[in-house]
Design a protein around this motif. Sequence first.
Motif, short mmCIF file in Angstrom:
data_model
loop_
_atom_site.label_atom_id
_atom_site.label_comp_id
_atom_site.label_asym_id
_atom_site.label_seq_id
_atom_site.Cartn_x
_atom_site.Cartn_y
_atom_site.Cartn_z
N UNK A 218 0.84 -1.20 0.00
CA UNK A 218 0.00 0.00 0.00
C UNK A 218 0.88 1.25 0.00
N UNK A 219 1.97 1.21 0.77
CA UNK A 219 2.86 2.36 0.85
C UNK A 219 3.50 2.67 -0.49
N UNK A 220 3.91 1.66 -1.22
CA UNK A 220 4.60 1.84 -2.50
C UNK A 220 3.64 2.36 -3.57
N UNK A 221 2.44 1.81 -3.61
CA UNK A 221 1.50 2.12 -4.69
C UNK A 221 0.42 3.12 -4.30
N UNK A 222 0.20 3.29 -3.00
CA UNK A 222 -0.91 4.09 -2.48
C UNK A 222 -2.25 3.53 -2.93
N UNK A 223 -2.32 2.20 -3.05
CA UNK A 223 -3.53 1.53 -3.50
C UNK A 223 -3.80 0.30 -2.64
N UNK A 224 -5.06 0.15 -2.19
CA UNK A 224 -5.43 -1.04 -1.42
C UNK A 224 -5.39 -2.28 -2.31
N UNK A 225 -5.58 -2.09 -3.62
CA UNK A 225 -5.50 -3.23 -4.52
C UNK A 225 -4.18 -3.97 -4.42
N UNK A 226 -3.09 -3.25 -4.22
CA UNK A 226 -1.78 -3.88 -4.11
C UNK A 226 -1.64 -4.65 -2.80
N UNK A 227 -2.09 -4.05 -1.69
CA UNK A 227 -2.00 -4.76 -0.41
C UNK A 227 -2.96 -5.94 -0.38
N UNK A 228 -4.07 -5.85 -1.11
CA UNK A 228 -4.99 -6.99 -1.21
C UNK A 228 -4.31 -8.17 -1.88
N UNK A 229 -3.58 -7.91 -2.97
CA UNK A 229 -2.84 -8.98 -3.65
C UNK A 229 -1.77 -9.54 -2.72
N UNK A 230 -1.07 -8.68 -1.99
CA UNK A 230 -0.03 -9.13 -1.06
C UNK A 230 -0.62 -10.00 0.03
N UNK A 231 -1.75 -9.59 0.57
CA UNK A 231 -2.40 -10.33 1.64
C UNK A 231 -2.86 -11.70 1.14
N UNK A 232 -3.47 -11.74 -0.04
CA UNK A 232 -3.92 -13.00 -0.61
C UNK A 232 -2.75 -13.93 -0.89
N UNK A 233 -1.64 -13.36 -1.38
CA UNK A 233 -0.44 -14.16 -1.63
C UNK A 233 0.09 -14.76 -0.34
N UNK A 234 0.09 -13.97 0.72
CA UNK A 234 0.56 -14.44 2.02
C UNK A 234 -0.32 -15.57 2.56
N UNK A 235 -1.62 -15.51 2.28
CA UNK A 235 -2.55 -16.50 2.83
C UNK A 235 -2.69 -17.75 1.97
N UNK A 236 -2.22 -17.71 0.73
CA UNK A 236 -2.44 -18.83 -0.18
C UNK A 236 -1.78 -20.14 0.27
N UNK A 237 -0.49 -20.16 0.61
CA UNK A 237 0.12 -21.44 1.02
C UNK A 237 -0.55 -22.07 2.25
N UNK A 238 -0.84 -21.28 3.32
CA UNK A 238 -1.56 -21.90 4.45
C UNK A 238 -2.92 -22.47 4.06
N UNK A 239 -3.62 -21.77 3.15
CA UNK A 239 -4.91 -22.27 2.71
C UNK A 239 -4.78 -23.59 1.95
N UNK A 240 -3.75 -23.69 1.13
CA UNK A 240 -3.52 -24.94 0.38
C UNK A 240 -3.17 -26.09 1.31
N UNK A 241 -2.51 -25.76 2.43
CA UNK A 241 -2.14 -26.81 3.38
C UNK A 241 -3.36 -27.42 4.06
N UNK A 242 -4.50 -26.72 4.02
CA UNK A 242 -5.72 -27.28 4.58
C UNK A 242 -6.08 -28.60 3.90
N UNK A 243 -5.73 -28.71 2.62
CA UNK A 243 -6.09 -29.90 1.86
C UNK A 243 -5.14 -31.07 2.13
N UNK A 244 -4.07 -30.81 2.85
CA UNK A 244 -3.09 -31.85 3.11
C UNK A 244 -3.65 -32.98 3.95
N UNK A 245 -4.59 -32.64 4.82
CA UNK A 245 -5.15 -33.69 5.69
C UNK A 245 -6.45 -34.26 5.19
N UNK A 246 -6.89 -33.80 4.00
CA UNK A 246 -8.19 -34.28 3.50
C UNK A 246 -8.06 -35.62 2.78
#
Length: 246
Positions: A218-246
């Motif tokens: 957000x600081x670099x771009x002054x846009x929430x769209x950029x921090x949204x992508x960063x946040x989703x990227x950060x959450x993606x691997x943990x979310x995929x690990x949910x399927x590890x025990x299925x």
Amino acid sequence: MDRSREDPLPIRAGLVLGAHWGFLAFFAGLGAYYLLSLLLTAFAIGGDGEVGSLRLPELGPLVLLAFVPNLLLGLAPVLAARRWGRGVLAEFRLLPNARDVKVGLACGGFALLTGYLLNVVLLEVYGTDRLTDPLTEVFGGIASDAGWLIVAALIVVVAAPLTEELFVRGALWNGLVHHRVPPWVVLVLTALVFAQLHGEPTRTIALLGQGIAIGAARLITDRVGASLVAHATNNLPPALLLFGGS
């Protein structure tokens, strides 16, 4: 002209009760979030730790129920931006453009690395008994239901980042910037709020580091769209690990 680089609005513009409307959205959303969380806990969890008075037929619906308070975090900035601001898209620059995606992916990757390294250190300090995976604790009971796992993953990767970014790097960030708070102070303060919001005391330091990395987008771009992508990227691997025990 790129509106993200325009001069800030006059200090008296967009004020509600003497402060920027982002602060009203922030405190209203935070209060509603904690109040609803307490009410849901009281009604949904019985004294024996099992699903109580809501009598849900299976654990799957608890995925959606657990996310309901988060909706209020994003709803308050949306309503405030429509009422006192220029609208959601104009105030938060929510839709990612090509630069947002590039910066967001880079900052999200750095957030992952930061979180991993800090959690390794915290694991040595607290041990496995006190430092657990919050996603496993919340969604572990639906590990055998692929449909609800997909819903949980979408919440973790898409819905939660959207509401939290509107709340922290949207409403609160805009309010602080409007009142001429130095950018580095805004970055640190919003990262502290981000860490505290998750309610995981043993992981606060790691969450703070991740919050700073996500906020950098957000600081670099002054846009929430950029921090949204960063946040989703950060959450993606943990979310995929949910399927590890299925």
